[in-house]
Write a protein that holds these residues in place. Structure first.
Motif, PDB file in Angstrom:
ATOM      1  N   ILE A 256       0.855  -1.189   0.000  1.00 28.24           N
ATOM      2  CA  ILE A 256       0.000   0.000   0.000  1.00 28.24           C
ATOM      3  C   ILE A 256       0.888   1.235   0.000  1.00 28.24           C
ATOM      4  O   ILE A 256       1.657   1.458   0.937  1.00 28.24           O
ATOM      5  CB  ILE A 256      -0.938   0.011   1.226  1.00 28.24           C
ATOM      6  CG1 ILE A 256      -1.797  -1.260   1.252  1.00 28.24           C
ATOM      7  CG2 ILE A 256      -1.822   1.251   1.206  1.00 28.24           C
ATOM      8  CD1 ILE A 256      -2.655  -1.394   2.496  1.00 28.24           C
ATOM      9  N   ILE A 257       0.805   2.011  -1.059  1.00 25.86           N
ATOM     10  CA  ILE A 257       1.599   3.236  -1.203  1.00 25.86           C
ATOM     11  C   ILE A 257       0.678   4.418  -0.953  1.00 25.86           C
ATOM     12  O   ILE A 257      -0.254   4.663  -1.729  1.00 25.86           O
ATOM     13  CB  ILE A 257       2.243   3.318  -2.604  1.00 25.86           C
ATOM     14  CG1 ILE A 257       3.102   2.075  -2.859  1.00 25.86           C
ATOM     15  CG2 ILE A 257       3.069   4.581  -2.739  1.00 25.86           C
ATOM     16  CD1 ILE A 257       3.655   1.989  -4.271  1.00 25.86           C
ATOM     17  N   ILE A 258       0.904   5.148   0.132  1.00 21.24           N
ATOM     18  CA  ILE A 258       0.008   6.225   0.555  1.00 21.24           C
ATOM     19  C   ILE A 258       0.652   7.573   0.237  1.00 21.24           C
ATOM     20  O   ILE A 258       1.760   7.867   0.691  1.00 21.24           O
ATOM     21  CB  ILE A 258      -0.301   6.128   2.059  1.00 21.24           C
ATOM     22  CG1 ILE A 258      -0.934   4.763   2.377  1.00 21.24           C
ATOM     23  CG2 ILE A 258      -1.220   7.257   2.490  1.00 21.24           C
ATOM     24  CD1 ILE A 258      -1.156   4.525   3.859  1.00 21.24           C
ATOM     25  N   PHE A 259      -0.053   8.392  -0.544  1.00 19.79           N
ATOM     26  CA  PHE A 259       0.379   9.756  -0.856  1.00 19.79           C
ATOM     27  C   PHE A 259      -0.412  10.711   0.031  1.00 19.79           C
ATOM     28  O   PHE A 259      -1.648  10.779  -0.072  1.00 19.79           O
ATOM     29  CB  PHE A 259       0.109  10.095  -2.324  1.00 19.79           C
ATOM     30  CG  PHE A 259       0.908   9.290  -3.301  1.00 19.79           C
ATOM     31  CD1 PHE A 259       2.038   9.825  -3.907  1.00 19.79           C
ATOM     32  CD2 PHE A 259       0.533   7.994  -3.639  1.00 19.79           C
ATOM     33  CE1 PHE A 259       2.780   9.092  -4.817  1.00 19.79           C
ATOM     34  CE2 PHE A 259       1.263   7.248  -4.549  1.00 19.79           C
ATOM     35  CZ  PHE A 259       2.388   7.802  -5.132  1.00 19.79           C
ATOM     36  N   THR A 260       0.261  11.440   0.885  1.00 15.94           N
ATOM     37  CA  THR A 260      -0.441  12.343   1.788  1.00 15.94           C
ATOM     38  C   THR A 260       0.483  13.465   2.234  1.00 15.94           C
ATOM     39  O   THR A 260       1.657  13.520   1.850  1.00 15.94           O
ATOM     40  CB  THR A 260      -0.987  11.574   3.009  1.00 15.94           C
ATOM     41  OG1 THR A 260      -1.833  12.421   3.784  1.00 15.94           O
ATOM     42  CG2 THR A 260       0.148  11.062   3.877  1.00 15.94           C
ATOM     43  N   ASP A 261      -0.058  14.361   3.060  1.00 19.48           N
ATOM     44  CA  ASP A 261       0.725  15.435   3.655  1.00 19.48           C
ATOM     45  C   ASP A 261       0.235  15.634   5.082  1.00 19.48           C
ATOM     46  O   ASP A 261      -0.964  15.462   5.367  1.00 19.48           O
ATOM     47  CB  ASP A 261       0.577  16.728   2.851  1.00 19.48           C
ATOM     48  CG  ASP A 261       1.569  17.788   3.292  1.00 19.48           C
ATOM     49  OD1 ASP A 261       2.760  17.456   3.413  1.00 19.48           O
ATOM     50  OD2 ASP A 261       1.158  18.928   3.530  1.00 19.48           O
ATOM     51  N   PHE A 262       1.149  15.983   5.984  1.00 25.88           N
ATOM     52  CA  PHE A 262       0.801  16.119   7.397  1.00 25.88           C
ATOM     53  C   PHE A 262       0.578  17.591   7.705  1.00 25.88           C
ATOM     54  O   PHE A 262       1.481  18.403   7.563  1.00 25.88           O
ATOM     55  CB  PHE A 262       1.920  15.547   8.270  1.00 25.88           C
ATOM     56  CG  PHE A 262       2.527  14.291   7.725  1.00 25.88           C
ATOM     57  CD1 PHE A 262       3.864  14.253   7.375  1.00 25.88           C
ATOM     58  CD2 PHE A 262       1.756  13.159   7.548  1.00 25.88           C
ATOM     59  CE1 PHE A 262       4.438  13.102   6.872  1.00 25.88           C
ATOM     60  CE2 PHE A 262       2.320  11.998   7.047  1.00 25.88           C
ATOM     61  CZ  PHE A 262       3.670  11.969   6.699  1.00 25.88           C
ATOM     62  N   THR A 263      -0.613  17.927   8.127  1.00 23.26           N
ATOM     63  CA  THR A 263      -0.951  19.332   8.370  1.00 23.26           C
ATOM     64  C   THR A 263      -0.871  19.720   9.837  1.00 23.26           C
ATOM     65  O   THR A 263      -0.426  20.810  10.175  1.00 23.26           O
ATOM     66  CB  THR A 263      -2.361  19.627   7.835  1.00 23.26           C
ATOM     67  OG1 THR A 263      -3.285  18.681   8.400  1.00 23.26           O
ATOM     68  CG2 THR A 263      -2.398  19.495   6.318  1.00 23.26           C
ATOM     69  N   ASP A 264      -1.332  18.847  10.716  1.00 24.37           N
ATOM     70  CA  ASP A 264      -1.323  19.180  12.142  1.00 24.37           C
ATOM     71  C   ASP A 264      -1.082  17.910  12.956  1.00 24.37           C
ATOM     72  O   ASP A 264      -1.316  16.797  12.473  1.00 24.37           O
ATOM     73  CB  ASP A 264      -2.641  19.841  12.552  1.00 24.37           C
ATOM     74  CG  ASP A 264      -3.832  18.929  12.337  1.00 24.37           C
ATOM     75  OD1 ASP A 264      -4.145  18.142  13.239  1.00 24.37           O
ATOM     76  OD2 ASP A 264      -4.460  19.014  11.246  1.00 24.37           O
ATOM     77  N   PRO A 265      -0.602  18.046  14.201  1.00 21.93           N
ATOM     78  CA  PRO A 265      -0.276  16.866  15.015  1.00 21.93           C
ATOM     79  C   PRO A 265      -1.463  15.950  15.277  1.00 21.93           C
ATOM     80  O   PRO A 265      -1.299  14.730  15.349  1.00 21.93           O
ATOM     81  CB  PRO A 265       0.248  17.484  16.325  1.00 21.93           C
ATOM     82  CG  PRO A 265       0.702  18.865  15.953  1.00 21.93           C
ATOM     83  CD  PRO A 265      -0.230  19.310  14.866  1.00 21.93           C
ATOM     84  N   THR A 266      -2.666  16.504  15.421  1.00 21.24           N
ATOM     85  CA  THR A 266      -3.835  15.662  15.726  1.00 21.24           C
ATOM     86  C   THR A 266      -4.140  14.706  14.587  1.00 21.24           C
ATOM     87  O   THR A 266      -4.312  13.501  14.786  1.00 21.24           O
ATOM     88  CB  THR A 266      -5.059  16.549  16.017  1.00 21.24           C
ATOM     89  OG1 THR A 266      -4.762  17.449  17.090  1.00 21.24           O
ATOM     90  CG2 THR A 266      -6.261  15.694  16.387  1.00 21.24           C
ATOM     91  N   SER A 267      -4.222  15.239  13.358  1.00 18.73           N
ATOM     92  CA  SER A 267      -4.501  14.372  12.215  1.00 18.73           C
ATOM     93  C   SER A 267      -3.354  13.403  11.985  1.00 18.73           C
ATOM     94  O   SER A 267      -3.564  12.262  11.553  1.00 18.73           O
ATOM     95  CB  SER A 267      -4.750  15.221  10.964  1.00 18.73           C
ATOM     96  OG  SER A 267      -3.610  15.993  10.635  1.00 18.73           O
ATOM     97  N   ALA A 268      -2.118  13.836  12.286  1.00 21.42           N
ATOM     98  CA  ALA A 268      -0.967  12.950  12.121  1.00 21.42           C
ATOM     99  C   ALA A 268      -1.040  11.771  13.093  1.00 21.42           C
ATOM    100  O   ALA A 268      -0.717  10.632  12.725  1.00 21.42           O
ATOM    101  CB  ALA A 268       0.323  13.728  12.325  1.00 21.42           C
TER     102      ALA A 268
END
Length: 439
Positions: A335-347
């Protein structure tokens, strides 16, 4: 439609003060101003009627184009009449996917001196995927006296499908790689741990000594080595986050489009290698889930499926999306996941959801490098606001690095880099996983 040019308006306007001055000096000449305006209006009408009339107008529109690639539209118009225009200008209304301004401008010139056919072209760069509608086309040209514009319009009703950019797939470097690689036209056996046993072959200098089959060598009275073939028919899933964080632009295009291009480039390699490949997208909820495809003949179908991934200005729900993906997969997959981390909670929520996946599947994260943050950090501050921006950018970058470190501690590989290099890095990571036989 006929209306005055700037020259006609200027001539009519300049007659008013002259007529007022003459009327003040010689009251009997007050009618000169009215006569001047009437004469210019009459000349304007005559000029418009003498202008050539537009005949057949043809707009050449391709069926599809790629986001971020130059799109050229050709226009051809035929004119009839004794007084043909020297030049024709055009304005075409288009969807904002095709142009930020919502319009494209043409300048048409004669193909050859004396001909009545005028041709012109204009170029734009599509900035969003989807269907770009072509609106109304307007053409205008001056009469022989230059006092009147003659204008005509035509409703196009055409559309252009803006597809994901796969220019990297067509690049000579990738084609040369495919020609000479294990997945190209020249098949070559790979040896290594975790791969499928293929056959016994005579040991040659340079082979790994650990591949020697001592029992087989004893039976045949010569050194034999085990030959392995790379496993095929694996399941590869490209999971693309299309939430608000991935809609932010990088070098003029949204992150999701950069991610889709990298995913399709790698998907081309996985399809050529014989692996089953699928696309999955999510935002606040799962969006797209395609069936597993195999064989390079299905690459165009995958490109069409990727074109339907929409831009969602919503917070991404990793728990729901990755749980839905996990329930869909019946066997071990990459599983190759493309994403971006915006804030610690969602991370944190993302890390928790990813932790449940690695129990059964192999997970690889792809993160695009944020050039804007790096520029803010490296820029020499000139005032207090620049210092505040730099400190904030460094804080955001540190948070991203912390999440990447936590992923690596969990045993999850992370591919991070600039958008122009991320596709190549992802391919290299995929090939290393294949050679290890880790899927």
């Amino acid at each position: 439609m006929i209306y005055p040019t700037a020259r006609a308006v200027f001539l009519i306007a300049i007659g008013a003060p002259v007529a007022a001055l003459l009327a003040a000096l010689m009251p009997n000449l007050w009618a000169i101003g009215i006569a001047w305006a009437a004469m210019l209006v009459l000349l304007l009408v005559v000029d418009g009627l003498m202008a050539a009339k537009a005949g057949n107008v043809q707009l050449a529109v391709p069926n599809s184009t790629e986001i971020g690639a130059p799109l050229e539209l050709d226009l051809q118009a035929e004119f009839a009449g004794l007084m043909t225009p020297r030049q024709v200008s055009g304005n075409l209304g288009v969807d904002d996917r095709l142009s930020d301004t919502g319009r494209m401008e043409f300048t048409l010139d004669r193909s050859e001196p004396g001909e009545l056919t005028y041709r012109g072209a204009t170029t734009t760069i599509p900035n969003r995927r989807g269907t770009g509608d072509i609106g109304k086309l307007w053409l205008r040209w001056k009469g022989p006296l230059g006092l009147a514009w003659r204008q005509t319009s035509k409703q196009s009703g055409q559309s252009i499908a803006v597809m994901p950019n796969i220019s990297a797939v067509r690049s000579p470097t990738v084609q040369m790689f495919l020609r000479d690689s294990v997945f190209g036209l020249l098949a070559r056996k790979f040896r290594g741990e975790g791969s499928e046993f293929e056959a016994l072959t005579e040991y040659q200098p340079g082979m790994d000594r650990r591949s020697i089959d001592w029992k087989g060598s004893a039976r045949h009275s010569k050194l034999l080595a085990k030959e392995y073939d790379t496993e095929r028919n694996n399941q590869i899933v490209f999971a693309l986050d299309c939430g608000s964080a991935m809609c932010e632009p990088i070098d003029g295009l949204p992150r999701i489009d950069r991610a889709v291009s990298a995913a399709l480039l790698t998907a081309y390699i996985t399809l050529k290698s014989g692996d089953k490949t699928s696309l999955f997208s999510f935002a606040a909820k799962p969006e797209l889930s395609t069936p597993f495809l195999s064989g390079s003949r299905n690459f165009y179908r995958m490109q069409q499926d990727a074109a339907t991934i929409d831009y969602r200005h919503q917070e991404s729900n990793y728990t729901l999306a990755l749980s839905a993906l996990s329930s869909r997969l019946q066997r071990r997959s990459l599983i190759i996941i493309f994403t971006d981390f915006t804030d610690p909670t969602s991370a944190d929520l993302m890390l928790e959801a990813a932790g449940r996946l690695i129990d059964k599947h192999l997970v690889l994260f792809v993160v695009l490098e944020d050039k804007e943050l790096l520029e803010l950090i490296e820029k020499k501050p000139e005032n207090a606001e620049d210092v505040a921006r730099s400190v904030t950018a460094q804080s955001l970058l540190d948070q991203k690095k912390l999440v990447v470190t936590r992923l690596q501690h969990m045993g999850i590989d992370v591919v991070e880099g600039a958008h122009e290099n991320i596709g190549t890095r992802l391919i290299n990571s995929y090939l290393k996983i294949k050679r290890r036989g880790a899927i």
